[in-house]
Motif scaffolding. Structure first.
Motif, PDB file in Angstrom:
ATOM      1  N   GLN A 152     -64.141  57.059  50.763  1.00 53.54           N
ATOM      2  CA  GLN A 152     -62.809  57.490  51.184  1.00 53.54           C
ATOM      3  C   GLN A 152     -62.728  58.984  51.451  1.00 53.54           C
ATOM      4  O   GLN A 152     -61.891  59.441  52.215  1.00 53.54           O
ATOM      5  CB  GLN A 152     -61.787  57.082  50.116  1.00 53.54           C
ATOM      6  N   VAL A 169     -62.680  59.893  64.325  1.00 56.23           N
ATOM      7  CA  VAL A 169     -61.452  60.233  63.590  1.00 56.23           C
ATOM      8  C   VAL A 169     -60.304  59.312  63.997  1.00 56.23           C
ATOM      9  O   VAL A 169     -59.532  58.835  63.143  1.00 56.23           O
ATOM     10  CB  VAL A 169     -61.091  61.705  63.846  1.00 56.23           C
ATOM     11  N   HIS A 170     -60.191  59.037  65.302  1.00 54.07           N
ATOM     12  CA  HIS A 170     -59.111  58.162  65.785  1.00 54.07           C
ATOM     13  C   HIS A 170     -59.233  56.761  65.167  1.00 54.07           C
ATOM     14  O   HIS A 170     -58.236  56.160  64.753  1.00 54.07           O
ATOM     15  CB  HIS A 170     -59.172  58.067  67.306  1.00 54.07           C
ATOM     16  N   GLN A 171     -60.449  56.276  65.082  1.00 55.27           N
ATOM     17  CA  GLN A 171     -60.656  54.935  64.539  1.00 55.27           C
ATOM     18  C   GLN A 171     -60.338  54.891  63.050  1.00 55.27           C
ATOM     19  O   GLN A 171     -59.763  53.908  62.557  1.00 55.27           O
ATOM     20  CB  GLN A 171     -62.099  54.497  64.791  1.00 55.27           C
ATOM     21  N   LEU A 172     -60.684  55.948  62.314  1.00 55.55           N
ATOM     22  CA  LEU A 172     -60.344  55.986  60.884  1.00 55.55           C
ATOM     23  C   LEU A 172     -58.831  56.027  60.673  1.00 55.55           C
ATOM     24  O   LEU A 172     -58.291  55.306  59.827  1.00 55.55           O
ATOM     25  CB  LEU A 172     -60.986  57.217  60.228  1.00 55.55           C
ATOM     26  N   ASP A 173     -58.168  56.899  61.441  1.00 57.57           N
ATOM     27  CA  ASP A 173     -56.724  57.088  61.235  1.00 57.57           C
ATOM     28  C   ASP A 173     -55.909  55.878  61.653  1.00 57.57           C
ATOM     29  O   ASP A 173     -54.782  55.690  61.158  1.00 57.57           O
ATOM     30  CB  ASP A 173     -56.245  58.317  62.012  1.00 57.57           C
ATOM     31  N   ASN A 174     -56.425  55.061  62.547  1.00 58.47           N
ATOM     32  CA  ASN A 174     -55.654  53.941  63.089  1.00 58.47           C
ATOM     33  C   ASN A 174     -56.275  52.589  62.723  1.00 58.47           C
ATOM     34  O   ASN A 174     -56.206  51.642  63.500  1.00 58.47           O
ATOM     35  CB  ASN A 174     -55.544  54.075  64.607  1.00 58.47           C
ATOM     36  N   ASN A 175     -56.888  52.541  61.539  1.00 57.19           N
ATOM     37  CA  ASN A 175     -57.504  51.283  61.128  1.00 57.19           C
ATOM     38  C   ASN A 175     -56.422  50.236  60.850  1.00 57.19           C
ATOM     39  O   ASN A 175     -55.314  50.563  60.407  1.00 57.19           O
ATOM     40  CB  ASN A 175     -58.401  51.503  59.910  1.00 57.19           C
ATOM     41  N   ARG A 180     -56.167  54.818  53.951  1.00 55.15           N
ATOM     42  CA  ARG A 180     -56.141  56.259  54.187  1.00 55.15           C
ATOM     43  C   ARG A 180     -57.489  56.870  53.813  1.00 55.15           C
ATOM     44  O   ARG A 180     -57.983  56.672  52.701  1.00 55.15           O
ATOM     45  CB  ARG A 180     -55.023  56.920  53.380  1.00 55.15           C
ATOM     46  N   TYR A 182     -59.741  60.508  53.638  1.00 54.89           N
ATOM     47  CA  TYR A 182     -59.723  61.968  53.690  1.00 54.89           C
ATOM     48  C   TYR A 182     -61.053  62.424  54.290  1.00 54.89           C
ATOM     49  O   TYR A 182     -62.119  62.002  53.849  1.00 54.89           O
ATOM     50  CB  TYR A 182     -59.573  62.597  52.298  1.00 54.89           C
ATOM     51  N   TYR A 183     -60.988  63.253  55.313  1.00 53.73           N
ATOM     52  CA  TYR A 183     -62.216  63.744  55.940  1.00 53.73           C
ATOM     53  C   TYR A 183     -62.063  65.228  56.271  1.00 53.73           C
ATOM     54  O   TYR A 183     -60.951  65.733  56.486  1.00 53.73           O
ATOM     55  CB  TYR A 183     -62.547  62.951  57.214  1.00 53.73           C
ATOM     56  N   HIS A 184     -63.203  65.901  56.281  1.00 52.55           N
ATOM     57  CA  HIS A 184     -63.217  67.332  56.624  1.00 52.55           C
ATOM     58  C   HIS A 184     -64.433  67.601  57.508  1.00 52.55           C
ATOM     59  O   HIS A 184     -65.541  67.160  57.209  1.00 52.55           O
ATOM     60  CB  HIS A 184     -63.284  68.200  55.370  1.00 52.55           C
TER      61      HIS A 184
END
Length: 464
Positions: A152, A169-175, A180, A182-184
């Motif tokens: 996560q 990033v788009h795929q993670l945020d719109n799963n 949720r 957290y990524y950096h």
């Protein structure tokens, strides 16, 4: 000077003739591209080099060129076969003709190139990196790390402008599961000469926060094979293999795996494949949690039903018994209530008699105590009357004794009896040790004083 001399032009013509006579018109040569540039006319100029076995020193060097009309065909042929453009650092097998011109000197004209040789050299380098990692015992280290069930908190190594990063990033945020993440982003150059050092630097930055993240994701959006050579680098692979967090790669290789893929904990083809893997892994865990929760709910429901049945059985068995016991106790209680007034009256009568007896004893004891204290006070009063007289008589005797002692030790009386007092420096001399020869002393008698100088001091021997 008598030596015969020729001109430079004559010398170069001789060299050209020798080279032409040698028939070096078509030779296959193995070399490394040291420099490469294409001018505006489309001609390609190369600097071919050869190094010793250590790779530290040049042992040969020559200029070469490919004419524009030939370069256009060779370039397409080489890139379509190898999947990468001609660039510095590649080892190539080229067909050359040797030319020597009087003005420009020696040069090699490239007419053909064998891409299979370059592919073989890249494969050899890749095998050497894998063998070195194996010999150092680190090639499986990252694979041995346990990947968390739910990844996560993700440290991402990528170029911020890469399309693969945006897709990830788009795929993670719109799963679709609403999970949720957290990524950096730890930005890095993902191709070219600077890529190797940039990726290693990003790993070192993540290492400082390794206790926070669950895993590292190394992604880019694919590209030509030459653009991905940094992922076959020994140092990139070495840092990935020994990294304390699991590393997941999604570099974009479609044809084969890089060394970085082989040493990483988990290898996937593309950034979107990595995102899908992380989402499905988390979703599977959530599904497992839901299944366990359902099973626990069913087990709890069954247990409640079992306990309810037990309670019902106990009720059927014990309710009649309890009713009988309650009836028996109620009858006994009613009997006790009926006897209560008589019992209370008896208890009160006994208590009243006891109180009266206690009162009589207290009155008698008080009288005896008062009489005793009265006698004791009379004794104290008589003793107090006699005490001052005794104290005065004792004090008078003590004063008489002190008066006699004072009179017997009075210096004047001692002087009258023939004694004298000797002083030194105003102090009474009590023993001979207070004097020494040459001291001046004063001796006092009853009728006067005298002064003298001590000429001899002699101590008396103590008598046994």
């Amino acid at each position: 000077m008598g030596q015969e001399a020729i001109t430079l032009l004559q010398l170069n013509r001789k060299i050209k003739g020798i080279i032409d006579d040698a028939m070096l018109m078509s030779v296959w040569v193995k070399a490394e591209i040291g420099e490469l540039r294409v001018n505006r006319n489309g001609h390609c100029y190369l600097d071919l080099v050869e190094k010793d076995e250590s790779g530290d020193h040049l042992v040969a060097r020559a200029r070469a060129m490919i004419w524009a009309h030939n370069f256009r065909m060779l370039k397409v042929y080489f890139e379509s076969t190898t999947g990468q453009p001609l660039t510095t650092g590649l080892k190539v097998l080229v067909k050359v003709s040797v030319q020597f011109q009087e003005v420009y000197g020696l040069s090699l004209i490239i007419s053909d190139i064998d891409p299979s040789y370059t592919l073989g050299d890249l494969a050899r380098k890749r095998r050497e990196v894998l063998n070195r990692l194996t010999e150092e015992g680190v090639i499986e280290m990252n694979k041995e790390l346990e990947l968390p069930e739910v990844v996560q908190k993700i440290a991402i190594i990528s170029s911020p402008t890469a399309a693969g990063y945006g897709d990830f990033v788009h795929q993670l945020d719109n799963n679709p599961y609403g999970i949720r993440f957290y990524y950096h982003l730890f930005s890095a150059v993902m191709q070219g000469d600077q890529a190797e050092g940039s990726i290693v630097e990003a790993l070192e930055k993540i290492f400082n926060y390794s206790s926070f993240f669950d895993a590292v994701v190394l992604i880019r959006g694919g590209g030509a094979t030459i653009d991905l050579l940094c992922f076959d680098s020994y140092w990139v692979a070495y840092h990935i293999a020994q990294f304390p967090l699991p590393v997941i790669t999604g570099i974009g290789h479609e044809r084969d795996e890089s060394v970085a893929d082989l040493v990483a904990n988990t290898m996937l083809k593309t950034p979107t494949a990595v995102a899908a893997f992380l989402i499905e892994r988390a979703a599977s865990f959530l599904q497992l949690v839901d299944e366990k929760a359902y099973l626990m709910t069913e087990m709890a429901r069954e247990k409640i039903q079992e306990e309810k049945k037990k309670i019902d059985n106990f009720s059927r068995v014990y309710v009649p018994t309890v009713k009988t016991s309650l009836q028996r106790r109620r009858s006994k209680l009613e009997l006790l209530v009926g006897r209560l007034p008589i019992t209370v009256s008896q208890r009160l009568g006994n208590a009243g008699y006891g109180l009266k007896r206690y009162e009589e004893r207290m009155v008698m004891a008080s009288k005896n105590r008062v009489s005793f204290n009265h006698q004791l006070l009379n004794q104290y009063s008589l003793s107090l009357r006699k005490l001052p007289t005794r104290i005065l008589n004792a004090s008078r005797q003590k004063l008489d004794f002190l008066e006699q002692a004072k009179n017997s030790n009075d210096p004047v009386r001692l002087l009258k009896r023939g004694y004298s007092l000797t002083y030194h420096d105003g102090k009474l001399v009590k023993n001979i040790s207070m004097l020494k020869e040459g001291d001046y002393i004063t001796t006092r008698f009853i009728d006067g004083e005298m002064s003298a100088k001590v000429e001899n001091v002699r101590k008396l021997k103590k008598r046994v």
